[in-house]
Structures are given as structure tokens and as C-alpha cells.
Enzyme design. Structure first.
Site, PDB file in Angstrom:
ATOM      1  N   HIS A 260       1.268   5.741  -0.960  1.00  8.43           N
ATOM      2  CA  HIS A 260       1.719   6.286  -2.233  1.00  8.43           C
ATOM      3  C   HIS A 260       3.200   6.611  -2.089  1.00  8.43           C
ATOM      4  O   HIS A 260       3.653   7.731  -2.327  1.00  8.43           O
ATOM      5  CB  HIS A 260       0.908   7.529  -2.618  1.00  8.43           C
ATOM      6  CG  HIS A 260       0.420   7.474  -4.033  1.00  8.43           C
ATOM      7  ND1 HIS A 260       0.478   8.534  -4.900  1.00  8.43           N
ATOM      8  CD2 HIS A 260      -0.129   6.459  -4.751  1.00  8.43           C
ATOM      9  CE1 HIS A 260      -0.021   8.201  -6.075  1.00  8.43           C
ATOM     10  NE2 HIS A 260      -0.396   6.942  -6.010  1.00  8.43           N
TER      11      HIS A 260
ATOM     12  N   HIS B 182       0.749  -4.897  -6.163  1.00  9.85           N
ATOM     13  CA  HIS B 182      -0.113  -3.843  -5.626  1.00  9.85           C
ATOM     14  C   HIS B 182      -1.589  -4.209  -5.729  1.00  9.85           C
ATOM     15  O   HIS B 182      -2.373  -3.935  -4.824  1.00  9.85           O
ATOM     16  CB  HIS B 182       0.145  -2.535  -6.366  1.00  9.85           C
ATOM     17  CG  HIS B 182      -0.658  -1.383  -5.850  1.00  9.85           C
ATOM     18  ND1 HIS B 182      -0.249  -0.606  -4.783  1.00  9.85           N
ATOM     19  CD2 HIS B 182      -1.850  -0.871  -6.239  1.00  9.85           C
ATOM     20  CE1 HIS B 182      -1.159   0.326  -4.545  1.00  9.85           C
ATOM     21  NE2 HIS B 182      -2.138   0.191  -5.407  1.00  9.85           N
TER      22      HIS B 182
END
Length: 765
Positions: free
Chosen positions: A118, A69
């Protein structure tokens, strides 16, 4: 407020505190690097960098900063194309590498925008996962020195009637609505898409846009030895620990608390105060550098600020204000508690900085100081627990050139052309079937939960093709400008599954077209690239092809990528989602009064189809809804035609030639006509003489738009189309109470509306 918040610090050191000295004395001590998502060779590399084993706090930093990420270790080699192939752009002020891209929109103003995912938190805890996705992207915009002015969201779920979707979707929508509405930010657009491939792995991609003066951009940097490092905003808690890595519960074995919540918990009211506080800090010019605390929390903010500054920083980690005083240093470093920022402030400005924070009731604490040592040094009650070169964590993570190859069944999938599918005899029934299908039905059940018009600057919002916002009155001093901005997000996972190169280009083309149909000139791109595991060579092929396609298309259309997000490991078990590049496009319109409304706006206007229609049904809504089929090739992406179409639309809008417009995409001309009728309740009568009616109505050929012009403007508009070599076909006129295709179908607008609006309320209540 003093330089230290009232609530600060954690437990005093104990005999088990893993200091740098202890790490040097115990080189063979086993560390849980694998549990933190690190590979053995990555851990060994950290040891080589430090010349010893890392402390547990250092391991925490490297594990999150080198996660997929944060480091983009599997995607970086492909993402570089967005730079090497970037078109020249006079508008681009800040590109990739910062918290968000910034573009010049004229009159001394700039817009900053970005989209991020998300996904996984929103599956685990839909409300908080989606809410904190909004909060995080808003802080990215704040950290550029801007006032956030609007949000959008691109959502994808499993089949609409699946039990999993009925659990996840209402919570996601509620979370987005709650956070955005509490912040007072209009939600002006986005998507809601259903497909079985997203069962167990929904996609929640959030976009935010902000405004600032072009000479007041803030960057994430920590220059100037002696400058103070201030942590301000919400207190640090145990929520979200390890969210950027694979961490979820037991982090550091028996030294750690178990059951730490892996999903962040948001407080939009604190974030609203933080927005206003930051804007006053910027106006007072007391901020040298600033970074939001999102993924990787304090680890990310300190390493990135130090690496981009004069190279060093000393931090007293025991001064970090805590909600839970039992947190250990490792947990503080990995916490992703929301509503936090980190600023670099000169000693001369620190009192003014603190006074502004006090005014807004924002906790603020000086936790460190900038140095030129080239080291990030952290102490815990006087003991050194971190001593690393910050750039090795922030910038020098692993870079993988992962193997990739075309999926084994790709050729067979592409050979399964939908031309073999039985075509309907009743095109009226087909139109209604598509119009009421979950992907094409009205999303009002979702969007009515969002405030689209708060702050009073929304010009267009969903279900319009793009959101349009005026600049005047949003920011002090903007009253003199008539300018506005337009935004759209688009993507089609089925197209990308059939051809990821073309699928990414089609996503960009649709977002570009949606901006253009409002009358705005497309300027720049942000993207959220959602894929399965990068360790799967077939997924990696999809990613490589999609990034290559998007980079090539951006160059062809003249719109640079300003930043975005890569989200990997989107899969259920070993089954990945369809490759889903979601593309956001921002455009500028010189006078918002000349924006073009969506659909038919009145009677007796000429309806014109722009662009050519081919027999293109691969990945189409018709094949999906009528036959559950996915195969063949997606529509051709004709970028030269797309750019010409955009020029016609924007010039026609500026000249006042258009009374309405709507892009053609999913469902083809039939759905565009139906949605245009529904926009204002105005019917139409059109003719498809000389065409195969089924192809003419339901093909999903790209680079097309539906526009209306007053009869007296038709000749001037036709000349404009000819000048740009854009095909222009008169279809008929607006008026009446039905959608009529002569000799083919006739449906009252009331029936269209009933069909269009009943689906989602019928499923979700």
C-alpha cells in the site's frame, strides 16, 4: 435485517445515464479512457470484445480490472515461473490465483498468509494509507475462511533524518498501530529500513496470517444459477475511487464529482465485527463463495466471482448501500471503500445468512443473482448499464512482454568493488557506529506502538528473528495440538540493485534462515515485488532477473510461492527506487515449547558460528554507513548451504540442543554478537584467532547463524553439523557484562544498549 439495507441506492436515472442502448446508438462518443489509465489499443480491444463502445460503467470496470495492480499485465509473463518452477510440496493446499495461499501445518490445521503493498496511498495520506493496507490484507485472509491471528509489516523510508521521512513515518506507524491494535491482532515482526532511494516513495508492505481447518477452505467463486449475491459490511462511499488505476479526482469529466478522495478511509471497529460475522457464517456453512472488496471494489468482486463460477451474474447496482446517495454508477463500481465483502449464498440459506449479519450489526443486502448466461449484467433503476463477459475483465486483460535490458551503468556499478574503501583501524568505534545507524539501531520506537502479545498466543515477536505463534486456543478445537507457526519478512534493496537475481535469492534465504533459527521448518513463500516503472526497460530487466532468481531459489529450497503482490511505478520523477523484492516465509514448529529464543539466554554457554565467512562487502551496511558507498557484488547466495543450515537448526531445536540462536545478516557477526548480548543483557567473550578481524566481524556472507549450546550438548551438536556438512566454529562463551572480542574490542553491554536505543527517539522524538 431484510435483504435490502435501510440505506441503499443512488440517484434515479437521468437523461445522461450511459446505458447499453445509448452506447449502441452513439458509437463515436468520446470517452475518457486515457484519463482512466487505459492505452488506446486497450480501449480498442474492449470495443472489439463488446462489439460496440463501452458504457461509462463498463469502461470503469475494464479500466480498473486491466490496471497494472489488478491484471499484472506487465509482470504476468515473468510470474508464471513461480508455477512452472515450483517445487513439489505436500503442504500446499491453495496456491497462486486465490486471495491468499493456504498450507497444511498438520493436525488437521492449515495456515493462510499473504503480503501486499500500500505504497502510494501511504505517501499521500500516511495514516489512512497504512491503516487500510492492514485492513485490506486482513480481509484477504478472512476470504479464505480463516481467522486472522497476526500481522507483520515491512517498511521502507527515505533517509531517517529527511523532512519527508519525518512526515511520513510517524503517520504510517500510527496507522498500522491503530488498525491492528483495534482489531486485536498482534504485530509480531517485519522491518524498518531507511535509504535515500525511497524519498517520495515509501514502501508499506503488510502481511497477515490466519488459521482454519484444512477441510474448510473458502474460495472466490459464484457457482449455482439462482444463488444470491450479497454485499455486506460497510456502506459504499466516495473514498478510494480509482485507487487501483491512475484515478484521483475528476473521473468522468463534468458528470463526476471532483475532489473525490483517492485514499481509502478505514474503520477497524467495523472490520472487527466483520471478522466475527464471517467466522460465524463459515461455521454455519451458509457461504458458497466469498470475495473481499479491495482494489477495484464491486468491479473486482463481481467479475472475479462470476468468472470463477458458472459464468454469469445479474446485479442491481442501485441496491448497493451508500454513504453518499449522490454517487453515480461508475463511482460505485470504482469505489474502494473498506470493510466490505461479497458472498454467494443459496436461497435456502439466505435467511440464516441475514440473521447472522443482523446479530453482528453488519449491513447486508442482496444485490444480485448467479446465472449461467456467461454475462455480467448490471442494471440501474431498470436500465441496463453493464453487459459484458466477466472473464474478459477478470482474466483476459492485456499481457505485455515489455522490452528489457541491463541498465547502462550496471557493469560500472559492479566493478566498483568496496575492496578499494579504506578500512577502519578502530573496530570498536566501527561497531558502535553501525549499531547506532538507523538501519541497525533498535526499532523499539516503532514496535512499541504495536501490540505484540494481544490474544496471548505470541511466543516470539520483534526483535526476535521471526514471529512465532501457538495454534492452541486460537481456534476452537485446537487445544490438543502443540504446533505453532513462524513468520519472517526480509529484503535488501541494495543487494538487488547490485544484482537483482542474487538480491531476490538473498531476501528469500534470509527469511528462510530467520524462520529456521526459531526451530521451525520453512514451508512456503509469499512475496511483494516493489519496482519502478515497467515501461522503463532497465527497471523491467531488474524485475525479470529478480523473479527468475526468486523462482530458482524457491525450487532449490523446496518452498513454493503461494501468492503475493507486484507494485510497479515506485519512483520519484524518473528515478526508480532500488528494486526491492520483499519475501515472507512461513514455517511450522511441532512443539512451540521447543522454540529457540533469540540471542544469549544465560552464562557459561558455548557460542558457535555456523557457516563460512568470506570477504563480502558489496551492498553491506559498513560500506553504506561508513562510506555512503554502493558498488561491487552482493554476497553469494549459496542455497545448498542455506538448506543444510536450516536442517541443522530445526533438528537441533527439536532435540533440545540449542539454548539460543540468531541469524547473521546486515552488519555481519559484529551486529549479531551485539544483538545477542542485548537480548537478555548477557555478555560474551569470543576469539577470532586466525582471521582478519575486520572481515570476520563485518562481512555479510550469507548462510550463517550464531547459536549457543550448553557444554554438555556441544559434542552432539558438532556431530549433527558434521552429518549435514555445515561448518561449525567455536567462538567462545557467554557471560559477563561486556561484548569482548579478544585483542580487538571490548564494549560494556550498557554502552551497546545506549547506542542501540538512542537513534530513532533522537530523530522522531
Amino acid at each position: 435485517m431484510s435483504e435490502r439495507a435501510d440505506t441503499h441506492g443512488g440517484q434515479a436515472p437521468d437523461a445522461h445515464l450511459d446505458t447499453v442502448k445509448r452506447a449502441e446508438d452513439t458509437p463515436g462518443e468520446r470517452q475518457p479512457y486515457a484519463e482512466l489509465g487505459m492505452k488506446t489499443d486497450e480501449y480498442d480491444r474492449v470495443r472489439d470484445i463488446l462489439g460496440r463502445r463501452p458504457t461509462s460503467s463498463e469502461l470503469a470496470i475494464y479500466s480498473v480490472m486491466w490496471s497494472e495492480h489488478c491484471s499484472y499485465k506487465s509482470s504476468k509473463v515473468h510470474l508464471r515461473q513461480f508455477g512452472t518452477k515450483a517445487p513439489e510440496s505436500d503442504a500446499l493446499l491453495v496456491g497462486m490465483g486465490e486471495n491468499a495461499g493456504v498450507v497444511d501445518i498438520g493436525d488437521g490445521w492449515a495456515a493462510t498468509f499473504k503480503i501486499e503493498s500500500h505504497n502510494h496511498p501511504s505517501y499521500v495520506e500516511p495514516h489512512q494509507g497504512a491503516a487500510t493496507g492492514v485492513g485490506g490484507i486482513v480481509r484477504d485472509i478472512m476470504s479464505m475462511g480463516a481467522r486472522p491471528i497476526a500481522v507483520m509489516d515491512a517498511l521502507r523510508f527515505g533517509a531517517a533524518d529527511a523532512h519527508d521521512t519525518r512526515r511520513v513515518l510517524p503517520g504510517v506507524v500510527e496507522g498500522i498501530s491503530h488498525y491492528g491494535n483495534c482489531l486485536g491482532l498482534p504485530n509480531v515482526g517485519g522491518e524498518v529500513v531507511f535509504d535515500p532511494c525511497y524519498i517520495g516513495n515509501p514502501l508499506v508492505n503488510a502481511l497477515c496470517v490466519g488459521l482454519l481447518r484444512k477441510d474448510q477452505i473458502k474460495l472466490a467463486t459464484a457457482p449455482g444459477p439462482g444463488n444470491k449475491v450479497v454485499l455486506f459490511g460497510a456502506l459504499t462511499g466516495p473514498d478510494g475511487i480509482g485507487g487501483a488505476s491512475v484515478l484521483a479526482s475528476a473521473t468522468f469529466e463534468d458528470e463526476s464529482h471532483t475532489k473525490r478522495p483517492s485514499v481509502q478511509v478505514g474503520d477497524p471497529f467495523m472490520e472487527k465485527l466483520l471478522i466475527e460475522c464471517c467466522l460465524e457464517l463459515y461455521q454455519a456453512d451458509v457461504v458458497v463463495g466469498i470475495q473481499d472488496l479491495g482494489a477495484a471494489g464491486v468491479s473486482c468482486a463481481t467479475t472475479e466471482l462470476a468468472a470463477k463460477g458458472t459464468g454469469g451474474m445479474d446485479v442491481r447496482l442501485d441496491l448497493v448501500p451508500l454513504r453518499d446517495p449522490s454517487l453515480r454508477p461508475e463511482e460505485i463500481l470504482m469505489s474502494e471503500s473498506q470493510e466490505r465483502m461479497m458472498a454467494v449464498v443459496t436461497p435456502d440459506d439466505i435467511d440464516a445468512f441475514m440473521a447472522i449479519c443482523t446479530k453482528w450489526d453488519i449491513p447486508a443486502t442482496v444485490i444480485g443473482e448467479v446465472t449461467d448466461s456467461g454475462r455480467l449484467v448490471m442494471t440501474w433503476y431498470g436500465e441496463t448499464i453493464v453487459d459484458i463477459p466477466p472473464g474478459t475483465a477478470a482474466d483476459d486483460g492485456p499481457v505485455y512482454e515489455r522490452p528489457f535490458h541491463e541498465p547502462a551503468g550496471q557493469a560500472a556499478l559492479n566493478a566498483d568493488d568496496p575492496a578499494r574503501l579504506a578500512r577502519p583501524d578502530d573496530l570498536r568505534a566501527t561497531l558502535l557506529e553501525l549499531l547506532g545507524s538507523p538501519n541497525l539501531a533498535s526499532k523499539e520506537w516503532v514496535t512499541s506502538q504495536y501490540d505484540r502479545y494481544v490474544r496471548g498466543n505470541t511466543v516470539l515477536a520483534q526483535p526476535a528473528d521471526a514471529g512465532v505463534l501457538r495454534i492452541s486456543e486460537v481456534m476452537p478445537g485446537a487445544e490438543e495440538t502443540t504446533r505453532g507457526i513462524a513468520l519472517s519478512t526480509d529484503g535488501n534493496g541494495r543487494y538487488a540493485r547490485l544484482d537483482p537475481y542474487a538480491g531476490a535469492q538473498l531476501a528469500l534465504a534470509e527469511a528462510y534462515r530467520n524462520v529456521a533459527v526459531t526451530g521451525a521448518r520453512p514451508l512456503a513463500v509469499t512475496d511483494c515485488l516493489n519496482f519502478g516503472s515497467p515501461e522503463d526497460p532497465e527497471v523491467m530487466w531488474q524485475f525479470a532477473e529478480a523473479t527468475r532468481g526468486l523462482a530458482d531459489a524457491c525450487r532449490a529450497l523446496g518452498v513454493p510461492v503461494t501468492g503475493g503482490n507486484v507494485s510497479f511505478y515506485n519512483q520519484t520523477g524518473s528515478t526508480p527506487i532500488h528494486p526491492t523484492p520483499v519475501v515472507g516465509v512461513l514455517g511450522v514448529i511441532d512443539d512451540v515449547a521447543k522454540r529457540v529464543r533469540s540471542g544469549f539466554t544465560g552464562p557459561d554457554e558455548k557460542i558457535i558460528l555456523l557457516g563460512d565467512t568470506e570477504e563480502e562487502f558489496g551492498g553491506s551496511e559498513w560500506a553504506h554507513v561508513a562510506h555512503g558507498h554502493l558498488g561491487g557484488l552482493p554476497p553469494q547466495a549459496d542455497l545448498e548451504a542455506e538448506r543444510a543450515l536450516g536442517l541443522v537448526l530445526t533438528e537441533a531445536a527439536s532435540r533440545g540442543l540449542l539454548t539460543g540462536s540468531h541469524d547473521l545478516s546486515d552488519g555481519g557477526l559484529a551486529i549479531a554478537l551485539a544483538e545477542s548480548c542485548l537480548a537478555q543483557g548477557v555478555g560474551c567473550t569470543v576469539s577470532l584467532t586466525g582471521e582478519d578481524a575486520f572481515v570476520g566481524l563485518f562481512s555479510e556472507s550469507s548462510s550463517r547463524a550464531l547459536v549457543t549450546v550448553a557444554p554438555e550438548s556441544f559434542e552432539a551438536f558438532a556431530e549433527l553439523c558434521a552429518a549435514h556438512e555445515v561448518p561449525c566454529y567455536g567462538l567462545g562463551t557467554t557471560g559477563g557484562t561486556s561484548l569482548t572480542v579478544e585483542g580487538v574490542l571490548d564494549v560494556p553491554v550498557t554502552e551497546l544498549r545506549e547506542t542501540h536505543t538512542a537513534t530513532l527517539p533522537g530523530i522522531f522524538g
